[in-house]
Each structure stands twice: as structure tokens, then as C-alpha cells.
Enzyme design. Structure first.
Site, PDB file in Angstrom:
ATOM      1  N   HIS A 176       0.714  -1.275   0.072  1.00 57.46           N
ATOM      2  CA  HIS A 176      -0.018  -0.213   0.130  1.00 57.46           C
ATOM      3  C   HIS A 176       0.790   1.286   0.042  1.00 57.46           C
ATOM      4  O   HIS A 176       0.289   2.262   0.544  1.00 57.46           O
ATOM      5  CB  HIS A 176      -0.909  -0.024   1.268  1.00 57.46           C
ATOM      6  CG  HIS A 176      -1.548  -1.354   1.475  1.00 57.46           C
ATOM      7  ND1 HIS A 176      -2.820  -1.522   0.832  1.00 57.46           N
ATOM      8  CD2 HIS A 176      -0.968  -2.315   2.364  1.00 57.46           C
ATOM      9  CE1 HIS A 176      -3.043  -2.741   1.302  1.00 57.46           C
ATOM     10  NE2 HIS A 176      -2.349  -3.262   2.153  1.00 57.46           N
ATOM     11  N   SER A 223      14.597  20.775 -17.788  1.00 60.86           N
ATOM     12  CA  SER A 223      13.313  21.679 -18.289  1.00 60.86           C
ATOM     13  C   SER A 223      13.653  22.894 -18.780  1.00 60.86           C
ATOM     14  O   SER A 223      14.903  23.387 -18.713  1.00 60.86           O
ATOM     15  CB  SER A 223      12.798  22.050 -16.825  1.00 60.86           C
ATOM     16  OG  SER A 223      12.049  23.176 -16.507  1.00 60.86           O
ATOM     17  N   LYS A 249      15.889  21.672 -12.658  1.00 65.77           N
ATOM     18  CA  LYS A 249      15.175  20.188 -12.673  1.00 65.77           C
ATOM     19  C   LYS A 249      16.175  19.184 -13.552  1.00 65.77           C
ATOM     20  O   LYS A 249      16.833  19.282 -14.828  1.00 65.77           O
ATOM     21  CB  LYS A 249      13.896  20.560 -13.709  1.00 65.77           C
ATOM     22  CG  LYS A 249      13.042  21.323 -12.885  1.00 65.77           C
ATOM     23  CD  LYS A 249      12.482  20.399 -11.868  1.00 65.77           C
ATOM     24  CE  LYS A 249      11.388  19.464 -11.993  1.00 65.77           C
ATOM     25  NZ  LYS A 249      10.328  19.796 -12.908  1.00 65.77           N
ATOM     26  N   GLU A 282       9.285   7.884 -17.153  1.00 65.44           N
ATOM     27  CA  GLU A 282       7.749   8.522 -17.537  1.00 65.44           C
ATOM     28  C   GLU A 282       7.422   7.925 -18.793  1.00 65.44           C
ATOM     29  O   GLU A 282       6.273   7.226 -18.940  1.00 65.44           O
ATOM     30  CB  GLU A 282       7.694   9.765 -17.249  1.00 65.44           C
ATOM     31  CG  GLU A 282       7.912  10.288 -15.814  1.00 65.44           C
ATOM     32  CD  GLU A 282       8.190  11.841 -15.905  1.00 65.44           C
ATOM     33  OE1 GLU A 282       7.144  12.419 -14.659  1.00 65.44           O
ATOM     34  OE2 GLU A 282       8.721  12.713 -16.497  1.00 65.44           O
TER      35      GLU A 282
END
Ligand code: ARG
Length: 459
Positions: free
Chosen positions: A157, A278, A284, A291
Site C-alpha cells: 500500500h 526543463s 530540474k 515516465e
């Protein structure tokens, strides 16, 4: 140029818009190697059966080899007017050989041709994906040595549950990808059947030998019902299902590593060659590769859906709808191949942040289950021990300490049987040491599993 499939029965040339709408050469050109292999086998079989002369077979085989060379060198011009890869290659052969070329399509239809090409393609693609999956497994197995001794919190979880060795994590992925490989091997067995010689749907009245082409093309068996073959895409759907599960596994792994590499977790440093920046926020360092791996799995699952919906209402036998199977299947295979290509070096190049991980291990009562099992060992019923450790966790939380920070008196107040040896299993390191069941994260167990994987994968 008129298509070889338009016989004298037509009274008009095809409408240009129909030509554009119905062509498949823009994507099925990828099957050229398989198409030439099966045409070669087919011609040789026709020769063996006395349907073509030896000289005709020799001319066809040489002609096909030359066409293959042209395609490989990028010299061949595929023509949409000729609809698909089958007719493009056949027409090129006819252009070279005249009437001899016109004999290649004897006892054959594009329906058994396309099925055969796809079966060969599935077989080839499974072989190459299997090599990539094995490489990915090897990357995980190599990590086991690099990360030897590192303990990680494991989650259910997404809440801290129990401590495990890092190697246990890596081998969990090896197991998943092993099942994927086995599923693909199983799919390959069913796909590896000769559909050539079923012709359009009913077979042929010519004396062909389907065992002969099966042998030549390396098929294990010969499909037994021509009507079934003409309509069957089960093998392709099964293949894309197997790929969907690979996608699901890659996606879960990607998500885990995205999380682990956040500032909040900071368990993992991703190699900067596999990160992106970025355009506006200079600080970043983004995990776009992970992803996209997570995102691309959606395309593969979508392809599976496309294929299932495509065939679900089709009556026997071939229906043109089936042409739409190829973009979905090609995309699924290419997507997974592409994900694996970057996953392998990413797994190899990432670094666990040992200090951060070690510093966080005593948070979250990772030793609670082991403590419960200690109490079971001294005679408490599991439910009682479970409840009691819950009380101890609450007490420790109130005091702002771990379980090992409780006094012996505090343990004994709840269960007088407890003695000083209770501390032997407390603390994350000791908790890991306590595991001993087969398949557990216990040190000996994990070492045995690492050995098993090394042998299996030749690492
Ligand atoms: N281009 C077709 C496909 O990809 C080949 C088979 C065509 N057969 C037919 N009877 N029109 O499915």
C-alpha cells in the site's frame, strides 16, 4: 500500374481514393524478409512436387534473392498501387522473369501469405525481444553484487512494511521478466505453425506438400484447417497480450524508480545520460525516460484492445478488416523493444543512495512483524502476538522511539514470558537476518537465488 489482383472481371480501373484507402504497403513493407523467405520455400516446394521445373525454381529463387538485396540496399521502390508487400514483390518478380514469375502464386493466396508472414514475424520478433529481456534480467542480477548487503524498506500500500535486501528487490523483477519470457516462448510455440498452402480458405486442388514448406521455414507443425488459418489471428493477439504484460511490468518498475529518485525519497540516483532537463526550471533533472516507459505501456495495451475488437465480429474466413492488425502489432513490438533498449542501461547505471537509505531504515517499525514472530516462537498465539506488538508500536510511537528503544519492563508488562533475548530480533538489520523461509529475503535464501539466476543467465 494495375494491381495483379485485378483480373479480367473488372470493367474499370480502381479509383485513386480507394487505392490510397486500401493500401497496406506503407506498413507491411516491414514483412519483406518474411515474404521473400516464404515465397522461396513455396517455389522450392512447387519444384519438389513437379509443379514447377527445376529451371523455373532456380530463376524464381534467384529473382527473389535479388529483390531482397534491392530492398535491403534501399533501391526498391514500393508502389501503393500494388497494395501490399506480397504484390509488390510478386510484381517485381514478374517484371524480371515474365511468365516464370507469374507462376509463383500457384496454389497460394495472399490470405495464407499474410498469415505466414505474420507468423514468421512473430517468431523473429519474439527471439529478439527475448534477447533483450534476458539482458534486462542480467542487468538486475549484476546489481545484486553492486548492492550486496544493502537493506531497503519494502512497501505494501506504499506504506513501509518489512525490510528486504536490495538483491531481493532486483530478483523480484527477474522473476516477472522470466514469466514474460516463458509466456512469449509459449506463444511462439503456437505461432510456429505452417499456414502456407491453405490458399484463400479452402486449400487447393494442386498436389502441394505442406510438410515440405513447414520444414523449409522451420515450422513445428502444419495448421490443420484451411478455413481456420485464413481467419486466425490468435497468435498475434496472444503475442500482443504477452507484450502488454511486459509493458505492465516495465511500467510498475518505472513508477517505483520515479518515486525512489524523488527528492522526497532520494533512494536512487538516475544516470544523467538518462535524464532530461526543463526548458524553464534550470534545477530540474527529470526522469522522462521512466515516465515515457510508464506511458508507452498504454500504447501496447491499446494495441491489444484494437486487435481484440478488430476480430471479434468477423465471420469465417479472411476479411479485409484484418489488414488493420499490422499497425497495432508492429507498434506494440516496436514500443516494447524501444522501452527495453533504454531500460537495460538505466538499470545498470542507477546508483542506490546507501546513506539516505540506511538513515531511514529505523523509521516505520520495519521490525514489527519479526517481533511478532519472536513472540509466536515463545508460545503466544499469532493473533495475541499481533495485537500485543500493535500495543508496543503505539507505545513506542508515543515515546518517539523504535521498538528496540523500549525497556524490557515495558515488554514484560504486556507479556511476562518475554526476556532480554527479545532485543536479538529488533532493529532493521536483525529483522532481515531473521528471515529463513524458502523465497524469503533472508541472506542465505537471497544468495542462493542470486546463484540460481547467475547460472540461468550466464552472468
Ligand atoms: N493486404 C492484405 C492484409 O494485410 C493482404 C491480404 C489480402 N487478401 C485479400 N483477399 N484481399 O491483410
Amino acid at each position: 500500374m494495375s494491381s495483379p489482383s485485378r483480373s479480367g472481371a473488372f470493367s474499370a480501373e480502381v479509383d485513386r481514393r480507394v487505392e490510397k484507402f486500401t493500401e497496406s504497403i506503407s506498413f507491411d513493407y516491414r514483412l519483406f524478409a518474411q515474404d521473400i523467405a516464404q515465397s522461396t520455400a513455396h517455389a522450392q516446394m512447387l519444384g519438389d512436387q513437379g509443379i514447377l521445373s527445376a529451371a523455373e525454381v532456380a530463376a524464381i529463387v534467384a529473382g527473389l534473392a535479388a529483390i531482397r538485396g534491392e530492398i535491403e540496399r534501399g533501391e526498391f521502390v514500393f508502389k501503393p498501387q500494388l497494395e501490399d508487400v506480397h504484390m509488390n514483390i510478386e510484381q517485381a518478380l514478374i517484371d524480371r522473369l515474365g511468365d516464370v514469375g507469374r507462376k509463383l502464386h500457384t496454389a497460394r493466396s495472399r490470405n495464407d501469405q499474410v498469415a505466414t508472414d505474420l507468423r514468421l514475424w512473430v517468431r523473429d520478433t519474439i527471439d529478439s525481444l527475448d534477447r533483450q529481456l534476458a539482458e534486462l534480467q542480467r542487468a538486475f542480477v549484476r546489481r545484486c553484487e553492486e548492492d550486496a548487503g544493502v537493506i531497503l524498506p519494502a512497501y505494501t500500500h506504499l506504506r513501509r512494511a518489512q525490510p528486504v535486501l536490495a538483491a531481493h528487490y532486483w530478483l523480484a523483477y527477474c522473476e516477472k521478466f522470466q514469466r514474460d519470457r516463458e509466456r512469449l516462448a509459449d506463444c511462439r510455440r503456437r505461432a510456429n505453425q505452417n499456414s502456407l498452402g491453405c490458399a484463400a480458405l479452402a486449400g487447393t486442388s494442386l498436389p502441394i506438400d505442406r510438410e515440405n514448406t513447414a520444414r523449409r521455414l522451420g515450422f513445428d507443425s502444419v495448421a490443420a484447417n484451411s478455413l481456420d488459418v485464413s481467419s486466425d489471428r490468435d497468435f498475434l493477439i496472444e503475442f500482443v497480450f504477452c507484450l502488454s504484460l511486459v509493458g505492465v511490468h516495465l511500467s510498475g518498475w518505472a513508477e517505483e524508480w520515479i518515486l525512489w529518485s524523488t527528492t522526497e525519497f532520494d533512494f536512487l540516483k538516475l544516470p544523467h545520460e538518462f535524464c532530461t532537463g526543463s526548458s524553464i526550471m534550470p534545477q530540474k533533472i527529470n526522469p522522462d525516460v521512466l515516465e515515457l516507459t510508464r506511458g508507452k505501456s498504454a500504447r501496447v495495451i491499446g494495441a491489444l484492445q484494437t486487435l481484440l475488437v478488430l476480430v471479434k465480429g468477423l465471420p469465417l474466413a479472411y476479411n479485409r478488416d484484418m489488414q488493420e492488425d499490422k499497425p497495432a502489432a508492429f507498434d506494440a513490438a516496436e514500443t516494447i523493444g524501444g522501452c527495453l533498449e533504454v531500460a537495460i542501461p538505466l538499470v545498470a547505471g542507477a546508483k542506490l543512495n546507501r546513506e539516505v537509505i540506511a538513515g531511514s531504515l529505523e523509521d516505520g517499525f520495519l521490525d514489527a512483524t519479526t517481533l511478532m514472530e519472536q513472540l509466536i516462537k515463545i508460545g503466544l498465539p499469532q493473533r495475541t502476538a499481533h495485537h500485543l506488538v500493535g500495543d508496543l508500536v503505539r507505545l513506542a510511537r508515543e515515546k518517539g522511539v523504535g521498538l528496540a528503544g523500549l525497556d524490557l519492563e515495558e515488554f514484560r508488562k504486556l507479556a511476562p514470558q518475554i526476556d532480554r533475548s527479545v532485543y536479538d530480533g529488533l532493529g532493521t538489520n536483525r529483522a532481515v537476518e531473521a528471515f529463513c523461509s524458502y523465497g524469503s529475503t533472508g541472506r542465505e535464501q537471497v544468495e542462493a537465488q542470486v546463484r540460481r539466476w547467475r547460472e540461468r543467465l550466464g552472468v
